[in-house]
Design a protein around this motif. Structure first.
Motif, PDB file in Angstrom:
ATOM      1  N   UNK A  70       0.835  -1.206   0.000  1.00  0.00           N
ATOM      2  CA  UNK A  70       0.000   0.000   0.000  1.00  0.00           C
ATOM      3  C   UNK A  70       0.869   1.254   0.000  1.00  0.00           C
ATOM      4  N   UNK A  71       2.000   1.225   0.698  1.00  0.00           N
ATOM      5  CA  UNK A  71       2.904   2.386   0.702  1.00  0.00           C
ATOM      6  C   UNK A  71       3.407   2.670  -0.714  1.00  0.00           C
ATOM      7  N   UNK A  72       3.757   1.609  -1.442  1.00  0.00           N
ATOM      8  CA  UNK A  72       4.226   1.785  -2.821  1.00  0.00           C
ATOM      9  C   UNK A  72       3.120   2.381  -3.690  1.00  0.00           C
ATOM     10  N   UNK A  73       1.891   1.841  -3.549  1.00  0.00           N
ATOM     11  CA  UNK A  73       0.786   2.363  -4.348  1.00  0.00           C
ATOM     12  C   UNK A  73       0.442   3.797  -3.965  1.00  0.00           C
ATOM     13  N   UNK A  74       0.508   4.118  -2.676  1.00  0.00           N
ATOM     14  CA  UNK A  74       0.232   5.495  -2.255  1.00  0.00           C
ATOM     15  C   UNK A  74       1.268   6.450  -2.847  1.00  0.00           C
ATOM     16  N   UNK A  75       2.515   6.027  -2.865  1.00  0.00           N
ATOM     17  CA  UNK A  75       3.583   6.855  -3.451  1.00  0.00           C
ATOM     18  C   UNK A  75       3.350   7.083  -4.939  1.00  0.00           C
ATOM     19  N   UNK A  76       2.801   6.059  -5.598  1.00  0.00           N
ATOM     20  CA  UNK A  76       2.557   6.153  -7.041  1.00  0.00           C
ATOM     21  C   UNK A  76       1.122   6.610  -7.357  1.00  0.00           C
ATOM     22  N   UNK A  77       0.388   7.083  -6.323  1.00  0.00           N
ATOM     23  CA  UNK A  77      -0.980   7.586  -6.495  1.00  0.00           C
ATOM     24  C   UNK A  77      -1.877   6.528  -7.141  1.00  0.00           C
ATOM     25  N   UNK A  78      -1.953   5.374  -6.486  1.00  0.00           N
ATOM     26  CA  UNK A  78      -2.701   4.249  -7.026  1.00  0.00           C
ATOM     27  C   UNK A  78      -4.190   4.512  -7.145  1.00  0.00           C
ATOM     28  N   UNK A  79      -4.837   3.681  -7.944  1.00  0.00           N
ATOM     29  CA  UNK A  79      -6.276   3.804  -8.187  1.00  0.00           C
ATOM     30  C   UNK A  79      -7.060   2.861  -7.278  1.00  0.00           C
TER      31      UNK A  79
END
Length: 513
Positions: free
Chosen positions: A168-177
């Protein structure tokens, strides 16, 4: 004393895993909410909630029944029966969850959720994987609990929590959908499923086809039918009325606020009472296998007293910290979640004692009583929801859920008390309520006076210290409680030995047995 220590050790194990899961789950939830924003977070939260309801529907009676009958078989020292039961429960669970997944997929193809229309195949695929994986995980965790092995499920939960934080941290950093975060939810289910399977194998928990004795078959059949009805009705009373009507009559942001309150409340309950809830049913089932319903009275009374102590802590902390906690974690965009969180925590604290009554009725084969309780509660919940939510929105949902939960708890207590002929420690529980009220007033005053952003943490600290102190001074603990805690502390080295002596000295404040 030996059984108390073993029970306490199991509670500590489950609680430790619960602490990890709750802490990491809180951080993960904050990251997802801050990344998506209230509207998209409402869509995500509804999808996760829907999968959770379908997992419960797919597993229905099977995890609960497996815990009861496996623990009962062990209580009568019938290992061959335990292996045959484990085999049947696993096979039935696979068939049941498969049926639920097929029905869900067909329903979504015919009438999909509005926010899923543009990516329907992807969302359906993710949902099917998530439901299958998580349903299997909870089923195998229940098989372990039936053998009073709590390590597999809790190692899986703790490991999954750590992995979720990374992904989730990686997706949050990449502005995940929304779709990407939902895919992580499914992947984590697969990971947890794999871990619990491997650990059960290592612990030697095996299943094998085998006949069931004639004295077990009718009881098992009746228990599965009645418990299945209970669980399917529970799906309807587990905020389903509120979530559905909020989505129909209000908007996605409000669904997100209510989901945040539900998630934080679940975390608080799991943190403070989850360990006790997990070990109580197998312990009661084993006691019932040894001595029948009459032997459950003392355990019911003691567990109710302890649940009440923990529940009052949840309610007091909820009143003190809700506003500051939401501001700190989610920011001003989510201020709408503050009243929902505060009232959800207060309600959860008042009704957490329902866990003791539910365990008694399940362990003593009184599933018909549980059905009566839940049917009545569901009727009350639907009536309140239909009247309150279209008129009052979020506050109507809070009132609908709270009133129906209080109704359910009162009715379940009445049935469990009649079954066991128990005498609850009402005077002690009243003194605990007084201690919690005084501690809440003091902590709220401190939180209001402190001129800092984290004043709610100071209030929480004051509450915990004053509540624990007042609970001792008002004589709400037994001498055996102090002796058990001292025995545990004495095993923790030199510091624990010093604390052990001080705990034994507190026996002068023990209530009269």
């Amino acid at each position: 004393m030996k059984h108390r220590i073993a029970l306490l050790r199991n509670v500590a194990l489950v609680a430790l895993a619960g602490y990890v899961e709750a802490a990491v789950g809180l951080i993960v939830g904050v990251l997802i909410a801050r990344t998506l924003g209230p509207a998209d977070y409402g869509h995500y939260a509804f999808a996760v909630w829907l999968c959770g309801m379908l997992v419960m529907a797919g597993n229905n009676a099977l995890p609960t029944s497996s815990i009861k009958f496996l623990a009962e078989a062990r209580g009568t020292e019938r290992d061959d029966l335990a292996a045959a039961l484990a085999h049947r429960f696993a096979r039935w669970q696979l068939a049941s969850s498969s049926v639920v997944i097929v029905i869900f997929v067909v329903a979504m193809l015919l009438r999909p959720l509005s926010e899923w229309r543009e990516s329907l195949p992807l969302m359906l695929g993710i949902s099917a994987v998530a439901i299958w994986a998580r349903a299997g995980f909870w089923m195998r965790g229940a098989l372990g609990k039936g053998f009073e092995l709590f390590m597999p499920e809790n190692v899986a939960l703790a490991s999954t929590a750590v992995l979720s934080l990374v992904l989730v941290s990686v997706l949050a950093w990449r502005h995940g959908s929304v779709e990407q975060f939902f895919a992580v939810y499914a992947l984590l289910g697969l990971f947890a499923n794999l871990i619990v399977r491997v650990m059960l194998r290592r612990y030697g928990v095996h299943s094998a086809p085998g006949p069931l004795p004639d004295d077990v078959k009718p009881r098992l059949r009746r228990h599965l039918i009645l418990t299945g009805i209970v669980m399917l009705l529970t799906v309807g009373t587990n905020r389903a009325v509120e979530m559905t009507l909020l989505k129909i009559h209000v908007n996605s942001e409000t669904v997100g606020y209510f989901a945040i309150a539900a998630a934080l409340t679940k975390g608080a309950v799991d943190l403070l009472a989850g360990g006790m809830s997990a070990v109580l049913l197998p312990a009661m089932a084993r006691r019932y296998g040894q001595g029948g319903a009459g032997s459950l009275a003392s355990m019911f009374a003691e567990s109710t007293r302890l649940y009440w102590f923990l529940g009052l802590a949840i309610a007091g902390l909820g009143f003190t910290v809700s506003g500051g906690l939401v501001h700190l974690l989610y920011g001003p965009r989510y201020d709408g979640a503050i009243p929902a969180l505060m009232w959800n925590l207060i309600i959860a604290g008042m009704v957490v004692v329902n866990g003791a009554a539910a365990a008694v009725l399940t362990a003593s084969d009184r599933q018909a009583d549980r059905i009566r309780v839940i049917v009545c509660t569901f009727a009350v919940n639907v009536a309140l929801g239909l009247y309150l939510i279209p008129r009052h929105g979020l506050y109507g949902a809070i009132a609908s859920y709270g009133l129906s939960q209080l109704f359910e708890t009162g009715l379940a207590w009445w049935y469990a008390g009649r079954r066991t002929q128990v005498r609850l420690a009402w005077a002690t529980m009243a003194r605990l309520a007084l201690a919690a009220a005084l501690a809440t007033g003091l902590s709220h005053a401190v939180a209001q006076v402190l001129p800092v952003k984290l004043a709610f943490l100071g209030g929480a600290t004051v509450f915990l210290f004053s509540y624990a102190t007042l609970s001792v001074l008002l004589r709400t603990w037994r001498a055996a409680d102090f002796e058990t805690m001292a025995n545990v502390m004495s095993r923790l080295g030199r510091v624990g030995g010093n604390l052990s002596g001080r705990l034994m000295a507190l026996q002068r404040f023990a209530m009269a047995d």
